[in-house]
Design an enzyme around this catalytic site. Structure first.
Site, PDB file in Angstrom:
ATOM      1  N   LEU A  35     -98.848   0.163  43.986  1.00 54.12           N
ATOM      2  CA  LEU A  35     -98.363  -0.264  42.673  1.00 54.12           C
ATOM      3  C   LEU A  35     -98.872   0.667  41.583  1.00 54.12           C
ATOM      4  CD1 LEU A  35     -98.507  -4.170  42.411  1.00 54.12           C
ATOM      5  CD2 LEU A  35     -96.502  -2.691  42.339  1.00 54.12           C
ATOM      6  N   ASN A  36    -100.189   0.757  41.432  1.00 48.89           N
ATOM      7  CA  ASN A  36    -100.752   1.642  40.414  1.00 48.89           C
ATOM      8  C   ASN A  36    -102.233   1.863  40.687  1.00 48.89           C
ATOM      9  OD1 ASN A  36    -102.309  -0.501  38.926  1.00 48.89           O
ATOM     10  ND2 ASN A  36    -100.241  -1.276  38.551  1.00 48.89           N
ATOM     11  N   ALA A  39    -108.926   3.069  36.341  1.00 46.14           N
ATOM     12  CA  ALA A  39    -110.335   3.448  36.406  1.00 46.14           C
ATOM     13  C   ALA A  39    -111.134   2.516  37.302  1.00 46.14           C
ATOM     14  CB  ALA A  39    -110.920   3.463  34.999  1.00 46.14           C
ATOM     15  N   GLY A  41    -109.842   0.612  39.965  1.00 42.85           N
ATOM     16  CA  GLY A  41    -109.365   0.345  41.304  1.00 42.85           C
ATOM     17  C   GLY A  41    -107.924   0.729  41.527  1.00 42.85           C
ATOM     18  N   VAL A  43    -104.217  -0.645  43.097  1.00 43.96           N
ATOM     19  CA  VAL A  43    -103.525  -1.923  43.276  1.00 43.96           C
ATOM     20  C   VAL A  43    -102.290  -1.715  44.141  1.00 43.96           C
ATOM     21  CG1 VAL A  43    -102.463  -3.904  42.127  1.00 43.96           C
ATOM     22  CG2 VAL A  43    -104.319  -2.655  41.002  1.00 43.96           C
ATOM     23  N   LYS A  58    -106.042  -5.795  44.540  1.00 39.03           N
ATOM     24  CA  LYS A  58    -106.773  -4.717  43.883  1.00 39.03           C
ATOM     25  C   LYS A  58    -108.039  -4.403  44.677  1.00 39.03           C
ATOM     26  CE  LYS A  58    -108.868  -3.570  39.395  1.00 39.03           C
ATOM     27  NZ  LYS A  58    -109.001  -4.025  37.994  1.00 39.03           N
ATOM     28  N   ASP A 155    -109.922  -3.730  25.751  1.00 43.39           N
ATOM     29  CA  ASP A 155    -109.166  -2.648  26.386  1.00 43.39           C
ATOM     30  C   ASP A 155    -107.702  -3.028  26.540  1.00 43.39           C
ATOM     31  OD1 ASP A 155    -108.903  -0.072  27.440  1.00 43.39           O
ATOM     32  OD2 ASP A 155    -109.269  -0.746  29.497  1.00 43.39           O
TER      33      ASP A 155
END
Length: 332
Positions: A35-36, A39, A41, A43, A58, A155
Site C-alpha cells: 500500500l505505502n 517513516a 513502517g 503498510v 503495518k 503531523d
C-alpha cells in the site's frame, strides 16, 4: 527462523525502494499487496480469513533500534487502543512473531482498510464544495476528539489521512502525537515541514492550534492541487509563509527569542496576498456553489483565512472551525 505456530512469511516488494520486505504474520492474513511506506513502517493490504474483511497491516520500521523510535511505536500503539472515534483509524489487532523478549524485534498493527489516502485523492480529483466541506469537517471532528483527550497530533498531512469510496475520512499515524504541556517547542516537534505552523518554525511555545494550521494547509491543497507552502528547508518554509500571508506585526515578533526576532526583522517586509490569489476562482467547481448552505468559494476562503493566521492567538480553535458556516452544514 523458527516460525511460531500458525504464522507464515510473505515477501512484499516495495516499489519505491525496489526492495523486498518480509512479513511474518498469522496465516489468517493472506493476499498481501503493498500500500505505502512511511517513516514509521511499511503498510500492506491483506484479506483476513477469519473475519472475511480486507485489512491494512503495518510493519513497524525497526521500532526498537533507537529510544526515539521505540517511544513512537509505543505512543502509536497506546493511542490506537485508546482513541475510539468514527474519524480515527481503528486498530483491529496487534501481534509479534517473536517468542521471547530477547528476540523481540518486530511489531505489526492490523487496522481497518481504507481505499485511498488523501494525497492520492488531491492529485487525482477536483473536489466539489460538498466534498471539500465534508472532508474538512471530518478532519476537525477527529482533531476535536484528540484535543478533548489532551493530545495534539502534530503531523497532520494528506498522506496521514485516509478515505474510502463514500468519502468517509479517518486520521492515522499517531507516532508523533504529544500530550499538551506547558513547554512545547520546536526541539520537541518533528512533523512534516510543509504543514508546520509558524510558531513551531520560529521556536515559540505552541498549542493544539498547530493542528488547525495543518488542516488549513490541507484544505488549500485540496483546492489548488499543490502544496501551499513548499519550503525547501526550515528557513525557506518561513519565507514561503510570510511572503504569502504577510510579515507578522510587532506583537507577534516580540514574543520570539531575541535571535529569532532579529532574524524575522532582517527579512524583506511582505504584505498579505489576497486570498482570491492564494486560492483562485478557477480552482473551484463553479457549478457546485450552494449559497443556501454557505458552500461557496467565498466561505471556503473565509475558513482558510481564519485557520491560516500566523499568530495562533488570532487563529481559529477547532470549535471555531467546526462552527464556521462552511463546515457547520455537515454537523446538522
Amino acid at each position: 527462523m523458527n516460525l511460531p505456530s500458525k504464522f507464515h512469511q510473505v515477501t512484499i516488494t516495495d516499489p519505491i525502494a525496489g526492495a523486498g520486505i518480509t512479513f511474518t504474520i498469522p496465516t489468517r492474513y493472506v493476499n498481501l499487496k503493498f500500500l505505502n511506506v512511511g517513516a514509521q513502517g511499511i503498510v500492506v493490504m491483506a484479506d483476513d480469513l477469519v473475519t472475511t474483511q480486507r485489512v491494512a497491516i503495518k510493519k513497524m520500521q525497526q521500532p526498537f533500534l533507537l529510544t526515539m523510535s521505540a517511544r513512537r511505536a509505543y505512543r502509536e500503539f497506546i493511542l490506537l487502543t485508546t482513541l475510539k472515534h468514527p474519524n480515527i483509524i481503528r486498530l483491529l489487532n496487534a501481534f509479534t512473531p517473536d517468542t521471547s523478549l530477547s528476540s523481540f524485534q518486530e511489531v505489526y498493527l492490523v487496522m481497518e482498510f481504507m481505499t485511498h489516502n488523501l494525497h492520492e485523492v488531491i492529485h487525482r480529483l477536483r473536489l466539489d464544495h460538498e466534498t471539500l466541506s465534508f472532508l474538512v469537517y471530518q478532519s476537525l471532528c477527529a482533531i476535536k476528539h484528540l484535543h478533548n483527550l489532551g493530545f495534539i497530533h502534530r503531523d497532520l498531512k494528506p498522506s496521514n489521512i485516509v478515505v474510502n469510496e463514500r468519502c468517509v475520512l479517518k486520521v492515522l499515524d499517531f507516532g508523533l502525537a504529544r500530550r499538551r504541556n506547558v513547554d512545547m517547542r520546536m526541539s520537541d516537534y518533528v512533523g512534516t515541514r510543509y504543514y508546520r505552523a509558524p510558531e513551531v518554525i520560529l521556536g515559540l511555545n505552541y498549542s493544539e492550534k498547530v493542528d488547525i494550521w495543518s488542516v488549513g494547509c490541507i484544505l488549500a491543497e485540496m483546492i489548488n492541487h499543490t502544496v501551499l507552502f513548499p519550503g525547501k528547508d526550515i528557513r525557506d518554509q518561513w519565507t514561503q509563509i510570510s511572503s504569502v500571508l504577510r510579515t507578522p506585526d510587532d506583537h507577534f515578533i516580540n514574543q520570539l527569542e531575541p535571535i529569532g526576532a532579529v532574524y524575522v526583522r532582517s527579512l524583506p517586509q511582505h504584505l498579505a496576498r489576497a486570498f482570491n490569489e492564494i486560492v483562485p476562482d478557477s480552482n473551484f467547481l463553479p457549478e457546485t456553489e450552494n449559497p443556501k448552505d454557505h458552500l461557496t468559494l467565498h466561505m471556503a476562503r473565509d475558513l482558510l483565512f481564519n485557520m491560516l493566521k500566523i499568530n495562533p492567538e488570532e487563529r481559529y480553535s477547532v470549535e471555531d472551525a467546526l462552527n464556521h458556516p462552511y463546515t457547520m452544514v455537515q454537523g446538522r
